[in-house]
Each structure stands twice: as structure tokens, then as C-alpha cells.
Design an enzyme around this catalytic site. Sequence first.
Site, PDB file in Angstrom:
ATOM      1  N   CYS A  86       0.837  -1.206   0.000  1.00  0.00           N
ATOM      2  CA  CYS A  86       0.000   0.000   0.000  1.00  0.00           C
ATOM      3  C   CYS A  86       0.873   1.257   0.000  1.00  0.00           C
ATOM      4  O   CYS A  86       1.599   1.504  -0.952  1.00  0.00           O
ATOM      5  CB  CYS A  86      -0.955  -0.061   1.184  1.00  0.00           C
ATOM      6  SG  CYS A  86      -2.406   0.969   0.973  1.00  0.00           S
ATOM      7  N   HIS A 201      -2.866  -5.895   0.970  1.00  0.00           N
ATOM      8  CA  HIS A 201      -2.228  -6.024   2.283  1.00  0.00           C
ATOM      9  C   HIS A 201      -2.063  -7.482   2.698  1.00  0.00           C
ATOM     10  O   HIS A 201      -2.917  -8.017   3.407  1.00  0.00           O
ATOM     11  CB  HIS A 201      -3.097  -5.336   3.349  1.00  0.00           C
ATOM     12  CG  HIS A 201      -3.082  -3.848   3.274  1.00  0.00           C
ATOM     13  ND1 HIS A 201      -2.117  -3.072   3.882  1.00  0.00           N
ATOM     14  CD2 HIS A 201      -3.919  -2.983   2.664  1.00  0.00           C
ATOM     15  CE1 HIS A 201      -2.365  -1.790   3.656  1.00  0.00           C
ATOM     16  NE2 HIS A 201      -3.449  -1.696   2.916  1.00  0.00           N
ATOM     17  N   GLU A 203      -0.250  -8.608   4.950  1.00  0.00           N
ATOM     18  CA  GLU A 203      -0.112  -8.667   6.421  1.00  0.00           C
ATOM     19  C   GLU A 203      -1.477  -8.642   7.121  1.00  0.00           C
ATOM     20  O   GLU A 203      -1.560  -8.900   8.316  1.00  0.00           O
ATOM     21  CB  GLU A 203       0.791  -7.519   6.911  1.00  0.00           C
ATOM     22  CG  GLU A 203       0.140  -6.145   7.033  1.00  0.00           C
ATOM     23  CD  GLU A 203      -0.053  -5.421   5.695  1.00  0.00           C
ATOM     24  OE1 GLU A 203       0.174  -6.032   4.634  1.00  0.00           O
ATOM     25  OE2 GLU A 203      -0.463  -4.240   5.721  1.00  0.00           O
TER      26      GLU A 203
END
Lengths: 229, 77
Positions: A86, A201, A203
Site C-alpha cells: 500500500c 495487504h 499482512e
Amino acid sequence: MKVAVIRFPGSNCDQDAFHSLRDDLGIGAEYVWHESHSLAGFDAVFLPGGFSYGDYLRCGAMAARAPVMEEVKRFAKEGKPVIGACNGFQMLCESGLLPGALLLNAEQKFICKDVYLKAENRTSIWTRGVDKVLRIPIAHGEGRYVADDELVARLEGNGQIAFRYVTASGEQSDEANVNGSAHSIAGVLNESGNVLGLMPHPERATRALLGSTDGFAILNGLKLIASNL
Amino acid sequence: MTTVRVYVTLKPSLLDSAGRTVAGALQKLGYEELTQARIGKLIELQVEHYDDARVKEMCDKLLANPVIEDYQIEVVS
């Protein structure tokens, strides 16, 4: 294996990255402040999402010129793994570590939803473990990857297109290309394949409770390296 | 003290999605003659001693991203 999660003023996915790496992947992670001049003792870098420096001027522009980025550049040159998700992807483009740029989504709106990703490159540390279409969340307003035809041809030739936005069944379509990126590009690699930037994302997708564990397919690349250390 | 204006604009080949929205709004307000609107940035700088090369350097290093933007420098006073 210890990953430096770089914190900038305005980062807001730094904790997501830290906990994903430490608690879900089980590898070492530590925060590093953007004014640091050293990455000594670290084996990899995670540039997190957020709104570094308030996204002033251009997303990632000021962060790309922060003191720590000189070290990140050296790190990347040495072939060590660097990932930017991002806002981190925007920083990597702004710093010149990755080609292209990211602009306001074609439909202007901030988009927060799960998307489907297909790995185009299958050899880099970040993509070799991806053996299916991944479902991973995005949350961005400025994620439209722009690159002219010449650059896209070069990226394709070098195997630098890491991920494309696709449908659940893995097909490219205008609808699946949520932000209007050139050739549906969601993530790119540098020429050596050790630096990955992507708008989604990973994560945020390493725990079933959060809706998806497909982020492992990407971040497990760090474990491959960890096992070689 | 010299005032310098830096105009940063998106390269013409790139879609300016915000500009497109503004153009659409103007057309809806009845300005049918409008065919396009593109949004850029104006950055006003104050420098103690104007040096063309130094201001260009500021643009190249930070103010504009050469991958997506062009810039023009105007010395005001």
C-alpha cells in the site's frame, strides 16, 4: 531472521505488519523509526501502509526521501528482501526502487474490500509460493498503477509483474481491476526480484479470524530466507 | 526575497480522474463548451537568493515526480 518494520509519521499498518510477522509467521520483527540511519542486524525490510507525512504532495513522496530510505536502497541493492504494501508500494515507486507510479483510483473512491490476485512471476522469493488465486484485502484511494506500454512490455519481459487483479476464478476483467491499474497490475518486482511493492495487504491476511490466510503465500518467502540463514 | 511559483501538472497521457469528475460537474452546470479539466498543483516558494538551478533541483528531487508529472517554474518577484 529479523525484519525491520519501518515507521513513518502517519504509518498505520505498522502494527498489522509487526504482529503478522511475529505472531502469525513466527519470525523476528522490530520497529525502526524513519530517521534511523542504520539497518544493522536486520535481514529484511517491511514498508507498511498508511498515510506517511499525511500523503502531502504525493503519496509516499516525503517518506521516500526519509533518512532510513538510503539504507533501504542499499539493502535492496544487496539483494535482501524488501516488501512495501500500500503506502509502502507508493514509497518504493517514489524512491525509484520500483518503476511506475500510483495515482488516484480511476473511480476516485477509496476502496476497502477483498480482491483476488494472480501471481504472474512464479520465481521470486515473494511469488514462488503462490500456487492459487489469492484473496487479500485492499484499502486505498491512490492505487492505480500507471506505466506506459513500453514500461509494461519491459516488466512483462523481465518477469517483474508480480500480481494482477483478477476474478475469483483467476480471469482478468475490467470489473476485477478495481482501481483501473494499467494492465490490471497490483504488484511489481524490481529486476532482481528481491523488492516487491503491492497495493493489497498480505499482512492483513495471515489469520483466519481476520478473514483470510492467503497472505502467507507471499510472506512465507521470508521464511524461505530465514531457513537459509 | 524572491517569490517563485512552481506549477506541477500530470503528464497529458495520464488519466486525471479527479479532473474528469470536475469536468463532468461543470458540464452538468451547463457549460457544454467544456471538453476537459485537468487539476495540477501550484507551489509557491520564497527564496532568499533566486538560483534557477537550485529551484530546478528542488523540483527534480521532491516537488515533481518525473514519471507522472511535468513542472514549470515562474519567477514572480
